[in-house]
Design a protein around this motif. Structure first.
Motif, PDB file in Angstrom:
ATOM      1  N   ASP A  15     -11.838 -12.068 -13.164  1.00 50.12           N
ATOM      2  CA  ASP A  15     -11.296 -11.231 -13.438  1.00 50.12           C
ATOM      3  C   ASP A  15     -10.919 -10.527 -11.314  1.00 50.12           C
ATOM      4  OD1 ASP A  15     -13.101  -8.617 -13.033  1.00 50.12           O
ATOM      5  OD2 ASP A  15     -12.726  -8.277 -15.013  1.00 50.12           O
ATOM      6  N   ASP A  16      -9.115  -9.505 -12.109  1.00 46.49           N
ATOM      7  CA  ASP A  16      -9.212  -8.997 -10.720  1.00 46.49           C
ATOM      8  C   ASP A  16     -10.130  -7.869 -10.009  1.00 46.49           C
ATOM      9  OD1 ASP A  16      -6.883 -10.900 -10.523  1.00 46.49           O
ATOM     10  OD2 ASP A  16      -5.635  -9.768 -11.299  1.00 46.49           O
ATOM     11  N   ALA A  17     -10.488  -7.225 -10.775  1.00 51.80           N
ATOM     12  CA  ALA A  17     -11.005  -5.653 -10.518  1.00 51.80           C
ATOM     13  C   ALA A  17     -12.573  -6.569  -9.502  1.00 51.80           C
ATOM     14  CB  ALA A  17     -11.499  -5.376 -11.565  1.00 51.80           C
ATOM     15  N   ALA A  21     -13.306  -6.576  -6.157  1.00 55.79           N
ATOM     16  CA  ALA A  21     -14.373  -5.190  -5.439  1.00 55.79           C
ATOM     17  C   ALA A  21     -15.898  -6.372  -4.591  1.00 55.79           C
ATOM     18  CB  ALA A  21     -15.695  -4.876  -6.822  1.00 55.79           C
ATOM     19  N   ALA A  22     -15.549  -8.057  -4.703  1.00 56.25           N
ATOM     20  CA  ALA A  22     -16.081  -8.936  -3.685  1.00 56.25           C
ATOM     21  C   ALA A  22     -15.287  -9.276  -2.511  1.00 56.25           C
ATOM     22  CB  ALA A  22     -16.328 -10.495  -4.608  1.00 56.25           C
ATOM     23  N   GLY A  23     -14.487  -8.477  -2.788  1.00 54.75           N
ATOM     24  CA  GLY A  23     -13.723  -8.519  -1.097  1.00 54.75           C
ATOM     25  C   GLY A  23     -12.730  -9.713  -1.355  1.00 54.75           C
ATOM     26  N   SER A  24     -12.346 -10.021   0.241  1.00 57.22           N
ATOM     27  CA  SER A  24     -11.230 -11.262   0.202  1.00 57.22           C
ATOM     28  C   SER A  24     -12.228 -12.676   0.499  1.00 57.22           C
ATOM     29  CB  SER A  24     -10.182 -10.968   1.803  1.00 57.22           C
ATOM     30  OG  SER A  24      -9.826 -12.321   1.923  1.00 57.22           O
ATOM     31  N   GLY A 120     -19.417  -7.720  -7.428  1.00 53.72           N
ATOM     32  CA  GLY A 120     -18.934  -6.764  -8.617  1.00 53.72           C
ATOM     33  C   GLY A 120     -18.317  -8.855  -9.309  1.00 53.72           C
ATOM     34  N   LEU A 121     -19.729  -9.467  -9.020  1.00 56.14           N
ATOM     35  CA  LEU A 121     -19.306 -11.059  -9.530  1.00 56.14           C
ATOM     36  C   LEU A 121     -20.805 -11.202 -10.673  1.00 56.14           C
ATOM     37  CD1 LEU A 121     -18.461 -12.640  -6.170  1.00 56.14           C
ATOM     38  CD2 LEU A 121     -17.079 -12.210  -7.882  1.00 56.14           C
TER      39      LEU A 121
END
Length: 127
Positions: A15-17, A21-24, A120-121
């Motif tokens: 998801d977007d969050a 969290a993972a960065g670009s 965040g993945l």
């Protein structure tokens, strides 16, 4: 005439969050350093959509063994390829238990889980 149904969302797509969290993350591989689970990880990432694929190299390897596959995978997936602790660009932090991380499957799994939490993945595929 019935209205066509919209396609269902991919349950494995972050998801977007999680993406924030993972960065670009781009289609071109990028290397970053992330500290998690008593390790300073060198992480190669590519792709910006679809399921998260975690690529793990073997003993004596590095993230570079995946270079030929990354462009194809990045077209449809979010790819995360870390150097494992004690290999290439990843190092066990001072004061951490190097034997636990380097010689135990459980220790390595715990360190990888900490890395993925930090990013965040959640991987849909581990290869």
């Amino acid at each position: 005439m019935a209205t066509p149904l919209a396609p269902l969302p991919d349950p494995h797509a972050p998801d977007d969050a999680a993406r924030a969290a993972a960065g670009s993350v781009t289609a071109e591989p990028t290397d970053t350093t992330v500290t998690a689970g008593d390790v300073a990880w060198r992480v190669r990432r590519a792709g910006r959509r679809g399921p998260v694929v975690l690529l793990l190299h073997g003993t004596g390897g590095s993230t570079h063994q995946w270079d030929a596959m990354l462009p194809a995978l990045a077209q449809r997936c979010t790819v995360v390829a870390p150097d494992l602790p004690g290999h290439a660009g990843s190092t066990v932090l001072p004061g951490a238990s190097a034997p636990r991380l380097l010689s135990s499957i459980g220790g390595m799994a715990a360190a990888l889980a900490a890395l993925m939490r930090r990013l965040g993945l959640a991987p849909a595929v581990v290869a």
